[in-house]
Design a protein around this motif. Structure first.
Motif, PDB file in Angstrom:
ATOM      1  N   UNK A 223       0.378  -5.946  -4.064  1.00 34.60           N
ATOM      2  CA  UNK A 223      -0.021  -7.124  -3.278  1.00 34.60           C
ATOM      3  C   UNK A 223      -0.781  -6.708  -2.012  1.00 34.60           C
ATOM      4  N   UNK A 224      -1.958  -6.088  -2.136  1.00 34.57           N
ATOM      5  CA  UNK A 224      -2.655  -5.565  -0.959  1.00 34.57           C
ATOM      6  C   UNK A 224      -3.483  -6.579  -0.173  1.00 34.57           C
ATOM      7  N   UNK A 225      -3.769  -7.735  -0.762  1.00 33.95           N
ATOM      8  CA  UNK A 225      -4.689  -8.677  -0.127  1.00 33.95           C
ATOM      9  C   UNK A 225      -4.157  -9.158   1.220  1.00 33.95           C
ATOM     10  N   UNK A 226      -5.007  -9.097   2.232  1.00 33.80           N
ATOM     11  CA  UNK A 226      -4.652  -9.546   3.570  1.00 33.80           C
ATOM     12  C   UNK A 226      -4.089  -8.450   4.453  1.00 33.80           C
ATOM     13  N   UNK A 227      -4.028  -7.231   3.915  1.00 34.92           N
ATOM     14  CA  UNK A 227      -3.460  -6.103   4.660  1.00 34.92           C
ATOM     15  C   UNK A 227      -4.423  -4.910   4.656  1.00 34.92           C
TER      16      UNK A 227
ATOM     17  N   UNK B  77       0.860  -1.185   0.000  1.00 34.23           N
ATOM     18  CA  UNK B  77       0.000   0.000   0.000  1.00 34.23           C
ATOM     19  C   UNK B  77       0.897   1.237   0.000  1.00 34.23           C
ATOM     20  N   UNK B  78       0.319   2.341  -0.436  1.00 38.64           N
ATOM     21  CA  UNK B  78       1.028   3.597  -0.304  1.00 38.64           C
ATOM     22  C   UNK B  78       0.042   4.719   0.026  1.00 38.64           C
ATOM     23  N   UNK B  79       0.610   5.812   0.514  1.00 40.33           N
ATOM     24  CA  UNK B  79      -0.175   6.991   0.853  1.00 40.33           C
ATOM     25  C   UNK B  79       0.516   8.186   0.205  1.00 40.33           C
ATOM     26  N   UNK B  80      -0.103   8.735  -0.819  1.00 41.19           N
ATOM     27  CA  UNK B  80       0.505   9.845  -1.547  1.00 41.19           C
ATOM     28  C   UNK B  80       0.584  11.102  -0.679  1.00 41.19           C
ATOM     29  N   UNK B  81      -0.390  11.264   0.180  1.00 40.46           N
ATOM     30  CA  UNK B  81      -0.402  12.422   1.077  1.00 40.46           C
ATOM     31  C   UNK B  81      -1.289  12.091   2.262  1.00 40.46           C
ATOM     32  N   UNK B  82      -1.208  12.911   3.282  1.00 38.59           N
ATOM     33  CA  UNK B  82      -2.015  12.690   4.483  1.00 38.59           C
ATOM     34  C   UNK B  82      -3.488  12.629   4.093  1.00 38.59           C
ATOM     35  N   UNK B  83      -4.156  11.590   4.564  1.00 40.53           N
ATOM     36  CA  UNK B  83      -5.585  11.456   4.289  1.00 40.53           C
ATOM     37  C   UNK B  83      -5.919  10.572   3.112  1.00 40.53           C
ATOM     38  N   UNK B  84      -4.909  10.101   2.370  1.00 41.13           N
ATOM     39  CA  UNK B  84      -5.161   9.229   1.228  1.00 41.13           C
ATOM     40  C   UNK B  84      -4.340   7.960   1.330  1.00 41.13           C
TER      41      UNK B  84
END
Lengths: 115, 111
Positions: free
Chosen positions: B60-64, B47-54
């Motif tokens: 490979x996101x499954x299970x997380x 997963x990633x977060x481009x900026x606070x709040x997103x």
């Protein structure tokens, strides 16, 4: 879709000799290219990057890399290897045109420098 | 400056247990990432977060699941751990110039 290939699992070189670690990439837009190094039981450390400009970029610890658009390559080089350069090296690419944040890493190449 | 910090450094779980991996950065970076590293497979983005709040899914996101708690902190949660999630997990952050700064990693074993 972006992809990165590092065709060699391991590169062996004698101390004092030049070294090359190969990387080829595929990306639909303009490539942002990176090299990282990982020492045992540590996180990755940034070495150098190509975003735009001169095709030869210089980075940390005497490393440099040459961007070749026609061959879609970004090989890492150093004129004279040190034993302390022995580590795992990763090439990475990001699509600079899409504005996204997804960076794809290669599988890594282990560099072994023999004294 | 500590850079990117991660806790814990090591963890052993039984199948079905849950846990949260913590990550914090003190470089005022907007973007943060979670990767897993498996032998011969390089790093794969979870997963990633481009900026606070997103937040957004990676490869490979499954299970997380993830939470961007504030600009500094980005946590990764395993709700029901599976042996396939045995891996080394790295958190990273990046600023304007795109290169990423990595934490020291969490070595997770799921039995």
């Amino acid at each position: 879709a972006q992809s990165v290939a590092q065709p060699e699992d391991q590169v062996n070189v004698a101390e004092g000799n030049p070294l090359t670690v190969k990387c080829t990439y595929s990306v639909s837009g303009n490539p942002y290219l990176f090299w990282y190094v990982q020492y045992p039981n540590r996180g990755l450390q940034f070495l150098l990057k190509y975003i735009t400009g001169d095709n030869l970029v210089k980075g940390s610890y005497g490393f440099e890399a040459e961007f070749n658009k026609s061959q879609t390559s970004f090989h890492l080089k150093k004129p004279s290897a040190l034993v302390s350069d022995s580590a795992l090296y990763f090439c990475a690419v990001r699509d600079g045109d899409t504005g996204g944040f997804k960076t794809i890493f290669g599988a890594g190449t282990r560099l072994f420098v023999k004294a | 400056n500590a850079g990117v910090t991660q806790t814990p450094k090591f963890q052993v779980l039984k199948t079905g247990q849950s846990m949260t991996l913590q990550c914090a950065q003190d470089m005022n970076h907007n973007s943060m990432y979670w990767y897993r590293q498996d032998p011969g497979m390089g790093l794969r983005l979870i997963y990633y977060s481009a900026s606070e709040g997103t937040t957004d899914k990676g490869e490979v996101p499954n299970g997380y699941n993830v939470s961007r708690l504030n600009k500094r902190e980005f946590s990764l949660r395993l709700e029901s751990a599976a042996p396939s999630q045995t891996s080394v997990y790295f958190c990273a952050s990046s600023g304007t110039f795109n290169e990423q700064f990595f934490g020291p990693g969490t070595r997770l074993t799921v039995l």
